[in-house]
Design a protein around this motif. Structure first.
Motif, PDB file in Angstrom:
ATOM      1  N   THR A  10       0.663  -1.213   0.083  1.00 13.05           N
ATOM      2  CA  THR A  10       0.006   0.148   0.142  1.00 13.05           C
ATOM      3  C   THR A  10       0.937   1.159   0.014  1.00 13.05           C
ATOM      4  N   LEU A  11       1.919   1.195   0.845  1.00 17.91           N
ATOM      5  CA  LEU A  11       2.782   2.557   0.815  1.00 17.91           C
ATOM      6  C   LEU A  11       3.402   2.646  -0.807  1.00 17.91           C
ATOM      7  N   VAL A  12       3.854   1.543  -1.183  1.00 16.47           N
ATOM      8  CA  VAL A  12       4.346   1.720  -2.789  1.00 16.47           C
ATOM      9  C   VAL A  12       3.105   2.240  -3.463  1.00 16.47           C
ATOM     10  N   ASP A  13       2.063   1.853  -3.321  1.00 18.48           N
ATOM     11  CA  ASP A  13       0.931   2.065  -4.492  1.00 18.48           C
ATOM     12  C   ASP A  13       0.671   3.677  -4.105  1.00 18.48           C
ATOM     13  N   SER A  14       0.919   3.891  -2.988  1.00 19.55           N
ATOM     14  CA  SER A  14       0.354   5.365  -2.610  1.00 19.55           C
ATOM     15  C   SER A  14       1.778   6.444  -2.899  1.00 19.55           C
ATOM     16  N   GLY A  15       2.921   5.893  -3.310  1.00 18.33           N
ATOM     17  CA  GLY A  15       3.968   6.712  -3.743  1.00 18.33           C
ATOM     18  C   GLY A  15       5.109   6.752  -2.675  1.00 18.33           C
ATOM     19  N   VAL A  16       4.800   5.899  -1.732  1.00 17.30           N
ATOM     20  CA  VAL A  16       6.123   5.992  -0.597  1.00 17.30           C
ATOM     21  C   VAL A  16       7.086   4.633  -0.996  1.00 17.30           C
ATOM     22  N   ASP A  17       8.188   4.956  -1.632  1.00 18.48           N
ATOM     23  CA  ASP A  17       9.014   3.729  -2.064  1.00 18.48           C
ATOM     24  C   ASP A  17      10.274   3.955  -1.558  1.00 18.48           C
ATOM     25  N   VAL A  18      10.527   4.666  -0.405  1.00 15.64           N
ATOM     26  CA  VAL A  18      11.694   4.500   0.468  1.00 15.64           C
ATOM     27  C   VAL A  18      11.443   4.495   1.618  1.00 15.64           C
ATOM     28  N   CYS A  19      12.003   3.342   2.696  1.00 13.93           N
ATOM     29  CA  CYS A  19      11.836   3.204   4.137  1.00 13.93           C
ATOM     30  C   CYS A  19      13.281   3.407   4.753  1.00 13.93           C
ATOM     31  N   PHE A  20      13.298   4.306   5.677  1.00 14.38           N
ATOM     32  CA  PHE A  20      14.519   4.414   6.512  1.00 14.38           C
ATOM     33  C   PHE A  20      14.152   3.679   7.743  1.00 14.38           C
ATOM     34  N   GLY A  21      15.126   2.739   7.920  1.00 15.29           N
ATOM     35  CA  GLY A  21      14.535   2.043   9.255  1.00 15.29           C
ATOM     36  C   GLY A  21      15.895   1.617  10.114  1.00 15.29           C
ATOM     37  N   ASN A  22      15.336   1.372  11.454  1.00 21.07           N
ATOM     38  CA  ASN A  22      16.110   0.749  12.431  1.00 21.07           C
ATOM     39  C   ASN A  22      15.300  -0.255  13.192  1.00 21.07           C
ATOM     40  N   PRO A  23      15.266  -1.481  12.513  1.00 26.19           N
ATOM     41  CA  PRO A  23      14.275  -2.471  13.070  1.00 26.19           C
ATOM     42  C   PRO A  23      14.684  -3.063  14.310  1.00 26.19           C
ATOM     43  N   GLY A  24      13.686  -3.891  15.079  1.00 26.02           N
ATOM     44  CA  GLY A  24      14.003  -4.666  16.015  1.00 26.02           C
ATOM     45  C   GLY A  24      13.198  -5.910  15.863  1.00 26.02           C
ATOM     46  N   THR A  25      13.080  -6.805  16.998  1.00 27.73           N
ATOM     47  CA  THR A  25      12.402  -8.264  16.783  1.00 27.73           C
ATOM     48  C   THR A  25      11.080  -7.926  16.465  1.00 27.73           C
ATOM     49  N   SER A  26      10.196  -7.056  16.903  1.00 27.45           N
ATOM     50  CA  SER A  26       9.055  -6.849  16.586  1.00 27.45           C
ATOM     51  C   SER A  26       8.687  -6.414  15.207  1.00 27.45           C
ATOM     52  N   GLU A  27       9.826  -5.744  14.373  1.00 25.06           N
ATOM     53  CA  GLU A  27       9.637  -5.448  12.975  1.00 25.06           C
ATOM     54  C   GLU A  27      10.081  -6.347  12.126  1.00 25.06           C
ATOM     55  N   MET A  28      10.437  -7.503  12.424  1.00 26.04           N
ATOM     56  CA  MET A  28      11.123  -8.448  11.453  1.00 26.04           C
ATOM     57  C   MET A  28      10.409  -9.073  10.540  1.00 26.04           C
ATOM     58  N   HIS A  29       8.772  -8.923  10.610  1.00 31.03           N
ATOM     59  CA  HIS A  29       7.983  -9.320   9.510  1.00 31.03           C
ATOM     60  C   HIS A  29       8.065  -8.021   8.470  1.00 31.03           C
ATOM     61  N   PHE A  30       8.038  -7.139   8.912  1.00 33.22           N
ATOM     62  CA  PHE A  30       8.045  -5.867   7.905  1.00 33.22           C
ATOM     63  C   PHE A  30       9.223  -6.386   7.331  1.00 33.22           C
ATOM     64  N   VAL A  31      10.682  -6.339   7.867  1.00 33.49           N
ATOM     65  CA  VAL A  31      11.852  -6.415   7.355  1.00 33.49           C
ATOM     66  C   VAL A  31      11.696  -7.559   6.197  1.00 33.49           C
ATOM     67  N   ALA A  32      11.118  -8.706   6.602  1.00 36.29           N
ATOM     68  CA  ALA A  32      11.056  -9.886   5.797  1.00 36.29           C
ATOM     69  C   ALA A  32      10.102  -9.497   4.451  1.00 36.29           C
ATOM     70  N   ALA A  33       9.150  -8.803   4.868  1.00 33.34           N
ATOM     71  CA  ALA A  33       7.968  -8.458   3.699  1.00 33.34           C
ATOM     72  C   ALA A  33       8.764  -7.425   2.292  1.00 33.34           C
ATOM     73  N   LEU A  34      10.089  -6.911   2.741  1.00 38.47           N
ATOM     74  CA  LEU A  34      10.765  -5.834   1.832  1.00 38.47           C
ATOM     75  C   LEU A  34      10.885  -6.652   0.607  1.00 38.47           C
ATOM     76  N   ASP A  35      11.365  -8.036   0.862  1.00 35.12           N
ATOM     77  CA  ASP A  35      11.559  -8.712  -0.315  1.00 35.12           C
ATOM     78  C   ASP A  35      10.482  -9.185  -1.256  1.00 35.12           C
ATOM     79  N   THR A  36       9.025  -8.993  -0.662  1.00 34.29           N
ATOM     80  CA  THR A  36       8.192  -9.312  -1.378  1.00 34.29           C
ATOM     81  C   THR A  36       7.656  -8.083  -2.428  1.00 34.29           C
ATOM     82  N   VAL A  37       8.217  -6.804  -1.893  1.00 35.18           N
ATOM     83  CA  VAL A  37       7.540  -5.851  -2.815  1.00 35.18           C
ATOM     84  C   VAL A  37       8.932  -4.979  -3.282  1.00 35.18           C
TER      85      VAL A  37
END
Lengths: 517, 517
Positions: A10-37
């Protein structure tokens, strides 16, 4: 798709295609999902102040938000100072703050924290996603909210199980609230003020600090004699040869009093009437000259450029703007001084540069030296929370890979977010950082006097001193993967600055300058 | 005296004589007032995460609070992550957060921010001083509140004009709320549980992790067969030869399940029943074994040591504690490994050391290698917000100038608050930092698998990688004024570690280790 995948899609479809991040364990599925988009670019920062400052710099140049990825309340806290600066700049940012799984929160695990309270302090848009099915719609709403005129911080709290559970649905973009059109009557009222012949100052902010707004303001000034000024800390100011050269209001109340002396009418366009940055004993906080009347042409959420152009058409229909001529200082020589280092920058500034300006006191003479340089953008420290310059330069370079980015950075400010240099190296960004190394919190030495803090002795002075020990920014930068050199003379600075600009990738110059004050 | 002077005088009179600070203009009168109260030591940090982390480390060792000096909401925000860790450690801290002058706030100047919201997220004590006449009493109340059992964060917001105006009055110390005494009946109930002969685990936290509590717990265990454990992340754990060696509960739920396997009764003393640090799909958050009954001997605000001693007198009147024998690993040789670096530390740890432990995954084998080393304290990452280790070591060294401080620090965590090294150099502190440089967020690589984030590809892995470019901590440390060396073998680490301990002042060793996982 799971919640995280629907979010990123949805972010990409809305024009947001850069994500600056400093993730931790609770964000690991977000991190993994980066490879699907594949369209989403993930950029790692080694601390959250880097992440949020980069998102700010990115959006100021890209004209659209980046996302951030932050780890619960502590991660958001670390990023709060640069979000404060972004808020003051009206920068659109979409924060994604990971949280514990919904069912885990009641256990008060060590990282449990009051994310809403911290995010709420920013006064922007805030929502917690409750289920995977909602995340897509929440993300689209966040992007829209961030871009509601004049731009704001949108924070979406993403529980880990909402991220990892199936049932996510990508959502189509949602429209944002456009800038409000200023009514004809309002513009005409200001035109009447300008026609009185009384002394008028015209204060520009927000979108008015870019070409179209500056040209309209210059026409108005040329036709009516109004004195135009740019707000003290614009988010993004276009400057240089071929553009109107309009001075910024000063940081010090004394400067502003001088600049606005004699003003009877203050017309405000895209900003607010000037106030003192800090309070000082016995001095006024309100910097509108006594007896002057304030007229708001356009509020920060209004379409200030259209209002200025309308006004110019009324009072200056056949007047051309006054444009800065191409002019550069001579290349100076000798030991570095507060005057000659800015001449080096002015003499060598490349076409289309972006300046991330956190030079603080060392940069007081910069505007004069660069007014006739090739056209460039300046990003300033909008919220006063130091530690913005290096991250903002990093984000700007990601937004504009074909433009040279120059970061003019005071030593005191640099240490807050120094690890952004590593991100510059990792992403091979064309950023040239010049550290103005005067070995002090020089601005605080000045402020200590200005607030009338009598009796300041060695302990007070010691807390403003950065020379014990001296910081060696060459070694620090090299340790973070950025080639670096030291300049003690104008010749050295010129040679090193030219070379840094000519070579791809990031560079740092540790410029040893005396305090200006 | 002005408000700032009355504040500092009251702090000192209440026993708070160290202030870690990163001031701005609104704090200049506080800074100036430092010279009027010679007993107050001001220590400069170059970023607020350094300031708050140092205050945490200081209080864990000194047993009393330090003050911090922070600049409005952004300064507090930068310090929030380490305040989160301090909150989880029940560390007493007195934050002084400068704000705009009372009359200046309505102008919404650039640094205007919602300090109450940010401070409120910490759930401690919070007050805004309204007048110079009140500041002394407010400061005394803040010190008392910080030290109310079991300890908390007290935040005093200090408007600039309250600081600079006359009329300040120093205030006498105010008593704190002492730990509650556990009623006889409660202790006797637990004694009955221990006498059933059923499997009991005894979980220690807070003050029970120091000598008296550990000795009592060891007596109870020896007499009854109860299995004692220390909470996963104690604020301060006393260890080493001559003290009972009691294992900490593991970080991973799987470890805890193994440690508590078969437990029928879990007796909790000075902490809470164990929960999973994060949630994982399909796994329990509550780590109390199924069917086990929880008995709270002492809450975190109770006098846990007295309760344990009382319990020991009931169930183990003539039993001596089991004390660790002096025993050190042999000095190992060869390339550094996750096993041999901890042996080097165990072989060479000096008497009376303080270990600031943020080694994260690299430190998994540390406890075994140091159990029989000379007596030492360990400060752990209580709240999970990384960036604590270097600042906490800095504060601990200020609290205990005669003790060697060893900071075991992962590369990923180090970069959040790296500038604390500069404060160590400036204050000439005897801190030896060992960076466990495995060039990755290794814990997140593990967590990516543990949360079941399938499909993680190159973009996900890249966000957990710190090797592009490699960080050179030798150069970074030298740039911040701390002498540094690199160790690739156990011999090099042993030689460099010995030398660092022998020489006064701070040192850093960049130890190149492979990831443990």
């Amino acid at each position: 798709m799971n919640g995280a995948q629907s979010l990123i899609r949805t972010l990409v479809d809305s024009g947001v295609d850069v994500c600056f991040g400093n993730p931790g364990t609770s964000e690991m599925h977000f991190v993994a999902a980066l490879d699907t988009v594949p369209e989403m670019r993930g950029v790692l920062g080694l601390a959250e102040g880097v992440v949020t400052g980069a998102a700010d710099g990115y959006a100021r140049i890209a004209g659209k938000p980046a996302a951030t990825l932050l780890h619960l309340g502590p991660g958001l806290g670390n990023g709060l100072a640069n979000l404060h600066n972004a808020r003051r700049a009206h920068t659109p940012i979409v924060n994604v703050v990971g949280d514990h799984a919904t069912y885990h929160k009641r256990y008060d695990a060590p990282l449990e924290s009051d994310i809403e309270a911290v995010a709420g302090s920013l006064g922007g848009w805030l929502r917690r996603s409750d289920s995977s099915a909602d995340v897509g719609a929440d993300a689209a709403a966040a992007v829209a909210a961030a871009q509601d005129a004049p731009g704001r911080i949108a924070t979406l709290i993403l529980p880990a199980d909402v991220s990892w559970s199936d049932g996510g649905r990508a959502c189509a973009p949602v429209p944002s609230r456009a800038p409000r059109t200023v009514a004809d009557a309002g513009v005409k009222q200001v035109a009447e003020v300008l026609r009185t012949g009384e002394p008028v100052a015209l204060l520009l902010g927000g979108a008015a600090c870019q070409e179209a707004g500056l040209r309209a303001a210059s026409r108005i000034a040329a036709a009516t004699g109004a004195k135009p000024f740019v707000e003290t800390f614009p988010a993004r100011l276009e400057r240089g040869a071929g553009l109107p050269a309009i001075d910024r209001l000063g940081y010090l109340a004394e400067q502003v009093a001088y600049q606005l002396d004699g003003t009877r009418h203050l017309v405000v366009a895209g900003t607010k009437p000037p106030v003192s940055f800090f309070a000082y004993p016995g001095k006024a906080s309100d910097l509108v000259p006594e007896g002057a009347q304030v007229h708001t042409l356009a509020d920060v959420a209004d379409d200030v450029v259209a209002a200025l152009e309308h006004l110019a058409d009324l009072v200056a229909p056949s007047t051309e703007p006054v444009l800065a001529q191409a002019h550069r200082p001579e290349l100076p020589s000798g030991e570095l001084t507060p005057q000659n280092w800015v001449e080096v920058i002015g003499a060598l500034l490349p076409e289309g540069a972006i300046i991330s300006d956190e030079a603080v006191t060392s940069g007081l003479l910069l505007p004069g030296a660069t007014a006739g340089a090739p056209r460039h953008d300046v990003l300033t420290l909008t919220g006063g929370a130091i530690g913005q310059g290096i991250p903002a330069a990093t984000g700007a370079a990601i937004a504009a890979p074909d433009r040279p980015v120059i970061n003019l950075e005071s030593d005191g400010s640099a240490l807050y977010t120094i690890s952004a240099l590593w991100t510059q190296a990792r992403e091979n960004l064309d950023v040239t950082t010049v550290i103005l190394n005067n070995r002090a919190y020089a601005i605080l030495r000045m402020e200590l006097q200005r607030v009338g803090a009598e009796g300041s002795g060695p302990k007070a002075n010691s807390l403003l001193d950065l020379s014990t020990p001296d910081m060696d920014f060459v070694r620090i930068a090299e340790g973070l993967g950025v080639p670096a050199t030291r300049a003690r003379s104008a010749e050295e600075l010129a040679e090193q600055f030219s070379r840094a600009l000519a070579e791809p990738g990031p560079h740092l110059i540790d410029a040893v300058v005396p305090p200006i004050l």
